[in-house]
Design a protein around this motif. Structure first.
Motif, PDB file in Angstrom:
ATOM      1  N   GLU A   1      37.315  35.418  45.788  1.00 63.11           N
ATOM      2  CA  GLU A   1      38.149  36.509  45.284  1.00 63.11           C
ATOM      3  C   GLU A   1      38.195  36.447  43.762  1.00 63.11           C
ATOM      4  OE1 GLU A   1      42.731  38.214  45.656  1.00 63.11           O
ATOM      5  OE2 GLU A   1      42.196  36.270  46.522  1.00 63.11           O
ATOM      6  N   PRO A   2      37.369  37.275  43.106  1.00 65.85           N
ATOM      7  CA  PRO A   2      37.387  37.269  41.640  1.00 65.85           C
ATOM      8  C   PRO A   2      38.536  38.110  41.104  1.00 65.85           C
ATOM      9  CG  PRO A   2      35.772  38.838  42.414  1.00 65.85           C
ATOM     10  CD  PRO A   2      36.369  38.201  43.644  1.00 65.85           C
ATOM     11  N   ASP A   3      38.821  37.921  39.855  1.00 65.90           N
ATOM     12  CA  ASP A   3      39.782  38.779  39.164  1.00 65.90           C
ATOM     13  C   ASP A   3      39.062  40.092  38.846  1.00 65.90           C
ATOM     14  OD1 ASP A   3      41.440  40.083  37.357  1.00 65.90           O
ATOM     15  OD2 ASP A   3      42.150  38.231  36.450  1.00 65.90           O
TER      16      ASP A   3
ATOM     17  N   VAL B   1      26.226  32.847  52.103  1.00 65.88           N
ATOM     18  CA  VAL B   1      25.171  32.974  51.086  1.00 65.88           C
ATOM     19  C   VAL B   1      25.527  34.070  50.082  1.00 65.88           C
ATOM     20  CG1 VAL B   1      22.766  33.668  50.729  1.00 65.88           C
ATOM     21  CG2 VAL B   1      23.341  32.075  52.570  1.00 65.88           C
ATOM     22  N   HIS B   2      25.923  35.212  50.610  1.00 64.07           N
ATOM     23  CA  HIS B   2      26.201  36.384  49.772  1.00 64.07           C
ATOM     24  C   HIS B   2      27.387  36.140  48.837  1.00 64.07           C
ATOM     25  CE1 HIS B   2      25.882  40.789  49.095  1.00 64.07           C
ATOM     26  NE2 HIS B   2      27.182  40.698  48.860  1.00 64.07           N
ATOM     27  N   GLU B   3      28.487  35.702  49.420  1.00 64.14           N
ATOM     28  CA  GLU B   3      29.700  35.502  48.623  1.00 64.14           C
ATOM     29  C   GLU B   3      29.552  34.324  47.667  1.00 64.14           C
ATOM     30  OE1 GLU B   3      32.440  37.426  48.483  1.00 64.14           O
ATOM     31  OE2 GLU B   3      31.316  38.805  49.748  1.00 64.14           O
ATOM     32  N   GLY B   4      28.833  33.303  48.094  1.00 68.08           N
ATOM     33  CA  GLY B   4      28.602  32.164  47.208  1.00 68.08           C
ATOM     34  C   GLY B   4      27.852  32.573  45.952  1.00 68.08           C
ATOM     35  N   ALA B   5      26.836  33.421  46.120  1.00 67.37           N
ATOM     36  CA  ALA B   5      26.064  33.890  44.964  1.00 67.37           C
ATOM     37  C   ALA B   5      26.931  34.746  44.040  1.00 67.37           C
ATOM     38  CB  ALA B   5      24.849  34.684  45.440  1.00 67.37           C
ATOM     39  N   HIS B   6      27.738  35.632  44.628  1.00 64.58           N
ATOM     40  CA  HIS B   6      28.674  36.417  43.812  1.00 64.58           C
ATOM     41  C   HIS B   6      29.593  35.495  43.009  1.00 64.58           C
ATOM     42  CE1 HIS B   6      27.626  40.397  44.941  1.00 64.58           C
ATOM     43  NE2 HIS B   6      28.127  40.381  46.169  1.00 64.58           N
ATOM     44  N   GLY B   7      30.101  34.476  43.685  1.00 66.98           N
ATOM     45  CA  GLY B   7      31.032  33.558  43.031  1.00 66.98           C
ATOM     46  C   GLY B   7      30.401  32.823  41.864  1.00 66.98           C
TER      47      GLY B   7
ATOM     48  N   ALA C   1      29.951  34.570  34.287  1.00 72.03           N
ATOM     49  CA  ALA C   1      30.457  35.666  33.451  1.00 72.03           C
ATOM     50  C   ALA C   1      31.829  35.347  32.862  1.00 72.03           C
ATOM     51  CB  ALA C   1      30.532  36.953  34.271  1.00 72.03           C
ATOM     52  N   ARG C   2      32.303  34.134  33.122  1.00 73.44           N
ATOM     53  CA  ARG C   2      33.604  33.668  32.620  1.00 73.44           C
ATOM     54  C   ARG C   2      34.760  34.496  33.177  1.00 73.44           C
ATOM     55  NH1 ARG C   2      30.011  30.707  31.699  1.00 73.44           N
ATOM     56  NH2 ARG C   2      29.494  29.657  29.739  1.00 73.44           N
ATOM     57  N   VAL C   3      34.600  34.900  34.430  1.00 70.84           N
ATOM     58  CA  VAL C   3      35.667  35.609  35.140  1.00 70.84           C
ATOM     59  C   VAL C   3      36.319  34.635  36.116  1.00 70.84           C
ATOM     60  CG1 VAL C   3      36.215  37.490  36.743  1.00 70.84           C
ATOM     61  CG2 VAL C   3      34.523  37.842  34.930  1.00 70.84           C
ATOM     62  N   ARG C   4      37.615  34.622  36.136  1.00 72.66           N
ATOM     63  CA  ARG C   4      38.355  33.667  36.958  1.00 72.66           C
ATOM     64  C   ARG C   4      38.248  34.016  38.442  1.00 72.66           C
ATOM     65  NH1 ARG C   4      44.098  32.880  38.249  1.00 72.66           N
ATOM     66  NH2 ARG C   4      44.452  34.964  37.397  1.00 72.66           N
ATOM     67  N   LEU C   5      38.053  32.997  39.270  1.00 72.13           N
ATOM     68  CA  LEU C   5      38.116  33.163  40.719  1.00 72.13           C
ATOM     69  C   LEU C   5      39.537  32.859  41.174  1.00 72.13           C
ATOM     70  CD1 LEU C   5      34.795  31.457  41.915  1.00 72.13           C
ATOM     71  CD2 LEU C   5      35.277  33.898  41.737  1.00 72.13           C
TER      72      LEU C   5
END
Length: 375
Positions: free
Chosen positions: A255-257, A221-227, A233-237
């Motif tokens: 794992e975001p950039d 749940v937590h990581e999915g929401a972050h993703g 925010a147009r940040v690459r995963l």
């Protein structure tokens, strides 16, 4: 291929035997961890997964593709959700933080945040604390939130959300512990003070399998929401997938950039950070409703002798821990201490010069909250 399946089934059988042994919890925990670690290392090498010490990652592009799809389809809703999560995190102070919205929208979001905080405080929190305290077997933590200063807590919650609430709670109980230690050292009188914090470990003070599965759900749940908010925010995963320890899934990851994320606006970073805890808060509400509905619908079966009584017990324990730990993890993660989302959120707002000294004070308070368990 057949041999691999046989080994995995054998490992599962051994694990089941271990967790059902009538031995001390600490010994059971150690044996289960060793068994899972050995199996995990074998699986990691056999399938060439990334990882170490029994932990391994199963990466997949499907997760990223799904996150991209959901983020694109529900972008406006998810942004609104993230802003409400900021309001839940910082209370009235969030009116100044979410300054990227017009004043009327901010007021509405803060009001909705208050409603969510009220719902969590009156509906989720009592049940969650009851589940945790009864499971862990600790008495007295609830006294931390009672007494002459009990009116301060709702005020702190109103003014500064759960971030301020948990911070004040730790600091206040830390002062109580210091006072008790001073009294003991100067007069010899040992005042009874209960610990204000404790570690929650599956196999030690939580049911092993149910605890691991509940924690895995929390991470998903937590990581999915972050993703989701990262992609908005147009940040690459860079990658996503599941984390396994042995054959048991213990979480998920995105794992975001990070370098790219750090270059985004405060608005976008706050939304990304707030989304994780916000998702855990909302998950705690939803899971509690499911738990209560299940108890109501299966109350006639809740007795010894029913064929699937044991399975129901497992589901009850899992759902109970899942909603309770979602709440606990969400609140604790808002602590403005290093490695927690709360610190990064606060640092974005007030800067490192203020956030860092506060985090040091809270780390000291956190240690003090653990001390009564030692004495």
């Amino acid at each position: 291929m057949l041999m691999r399946r046989v080994v995995i089934l054998l490992a599962m059988a051994i694990f089941y035997m271990i967790i059902n042994l009538n031995i001390p919890a600490s010994v059971k925990f150690f044996a289960a961890v060793v068994e899972l670690g050995v199996v995990g290392e074998w699986l990691r090498k056999e399938y060439k997964f990334d990882g170490e010490y029994g932990l391994f990652l199963i990466k997949s592009r499907k997760g990223i593709n799904k996150i991209n799809e959901v983020a694109l389809r529900y972008e406006r809703i998810l942004k609104f959700f993230a802003d409400v999560s900021v309001a839940v995190a910082f209370g009235l102070a969030s009116f100044l933080i979410i300054n990227w919205r017009p004043a009327k929208e901010r007021a509405a979001i803060v009001a909705l945040g208050f409603f969510v905080m009220l719902l969590i405080s009156l509906f989720v929190s009592p049940y969650a604390l009851d589940v945790i305290l009864s499971t862990v077997g600790i008495k007295g933590i609830e006294e931390t939130f009672t007494g002459e200063v009990n009116l301060v807590y709702p005020v702190m919650l109103f003014l500064s959300g759960f971030c301020g609430f948990i911070s004040y709670s730790l600091l206040a109980h830390g002062v109580t512990v210091v006072s008790a230690l001073y009294t003991m050292l100067t007069t010899g009188f040992q005042q009874e003070v209960h610990e204000g914090a404790t570690l929650l470990l599956p196999g030690i003070n939580l049911p092993f399998l149910e605890g691991i599965l509940a924690l895995a759900l929390i991470l998903v749940v937590h990581e999915g929401a972050h993703g989701l908010l990262t992609r908005i925010a147009r940040v690459r995963l860079l990658s996503s997938g599941l984390v396994f320890f042995g054959f048991i899934p213990v979480g998920a990851f995105v794992e975001p950039d990070e370098k790219h994320l750090a270059q985004r606006s405060i608005k976008e970073q706050e939304r990304v950070l707030a989304a994780g805890t916000g998702a855990n808060f909302f998950a705690s509400i939803l899971l509690l409703l499911i738990f209560l509905a299940l108890v109501f619908l299966t109350s006639d079966f809740y007795k010894e002798g029913v064929v699937w009584f044991g399975f129901l017990q497992f589901i009850y324990r899992f759902l109970g821990l899942a909603f309770a730990l979602n709440f606990v993890v969400a609140v604790v993660n808002l602590l403005p201490v290093p490695f927690f989302d709360g610190y990064r959120m606060l640092e974005l707002v007030v800067g490192k010069k203020i956030a860092q000294p506060l985090s040091i004070a809270l780390l000291i308070a956190l240690i003090l909250n653990f001390l009564p368990a030692i004495f």
